[in-house]
Design a protein around this motif. Structure first.
Motif, PDB file in Angstrom:
ATOM      1  N   TYR A   1       0.833  -1.206   0.000  1.00 16.96           N
ATOM      2  CA  TYR A   1       0.000   0.000   0.000  1.00 16.96           C
ATOM      3  C   TYR A   1       0.868   1.256   0.000  1.00 16.96           C
ATOM      4  N   VAL A   2       1.913   1.260   0.814  1.00 14.72           N
ATOM      5  CA  VAL A   2       2.819   2.418   0.859  1.00 14.72           C
ATOM      6  C   VAL A   2       3.460   2.636  -0.511  1.00 14.72           C
TER       7      VAL A   2
ATOM      8  N   ILE B   1       0.863   4.136  -2.880  1.00 14.13           N
ATOM      9  CA  ILE B   1       0.666   5.562  -2.613  1.00 14.13           C
ATOM     10  C   ILE B   1       1.855   6.365  -3.148  1.00 14.13           C
ATOM     11  N   LYS B   2       3.058   5.844  -2.932  1.00 17.49           N
ATOM     12  CA  LYS B   2       4.263   6.524  -3.424  1.00 17.49           C
ATOM     13  C   LYS B   2       4.204   6.675  -4.944  1.00 17.49           C
TER      14      LYS B   2
ATOM     15  N   GLN C   1       1.487   6.740  -6.783  1.00 16.34           N
ATOM     16  CA  GLN C   1       0.441   7.699  -7.122  1.00 16.34           C
ATOM     17  C   GLN C   1       0.946   9.131  -6.978  1.00 16.34           C
ATOM     18  N   VAL C   2       1.692   9.386  -5.913  1.00 14.59           N
ATOM     19  CA  VAL C   2       2.248  10.723  -5.700  1.00 14.59           C
ATOM     20  C   VAL C   2       3.215  11.067  -6.819  1.00 14.59           C
TER      21      VAL C   2
END
Length: 87
Positions: free
Chosen positions: A31-32, A35-36, A38-39
């Motif tokens: 998940y991390v 998210i990374k 996506q950023v």
């Protein structure tokens, strides 16, 4: 967010994740990383859509699962003939 707060938050996340079973720890990491990514994609607003797809498709990590899925699908064969009028 200041770097100190980020390190504190990262430490807290690591401590909490360490108390989870191994498979759940892997899920937290996945998940991390998601998210990374996506950023990073949000930050690449100057990059056009074709360039983004080229970069993603040239990464073997990202294409390995799709390739495995496609191989399995090809072994199974189509469930019905392809009808172009349905596309």
């Amino acid at each position: 967010m200041p770097a100190v707060a980020t390190r504190d938050l990262a430490s807290l996340i690591a401590e909490e994740a360490a108390m989870l079973p191994a498979d759940k720890q892997s899920s937290v990491l996945d998940y991390v990383l998601f998210i990374k990514q996506q950023v990073r994609l949000e930050d690449e607003t100057e990059e056009d859509g074709d360039a983004i797809w080229e970069r993603l498709l040239s990464d073997p990590k990202k294409t390995a699962r799709v390739a495995a899925w496609a191989e399995e699908a090809m072994k199974e064969g189509p469930s019905e003939p392809l009808d172009l009028s349905k596309l």
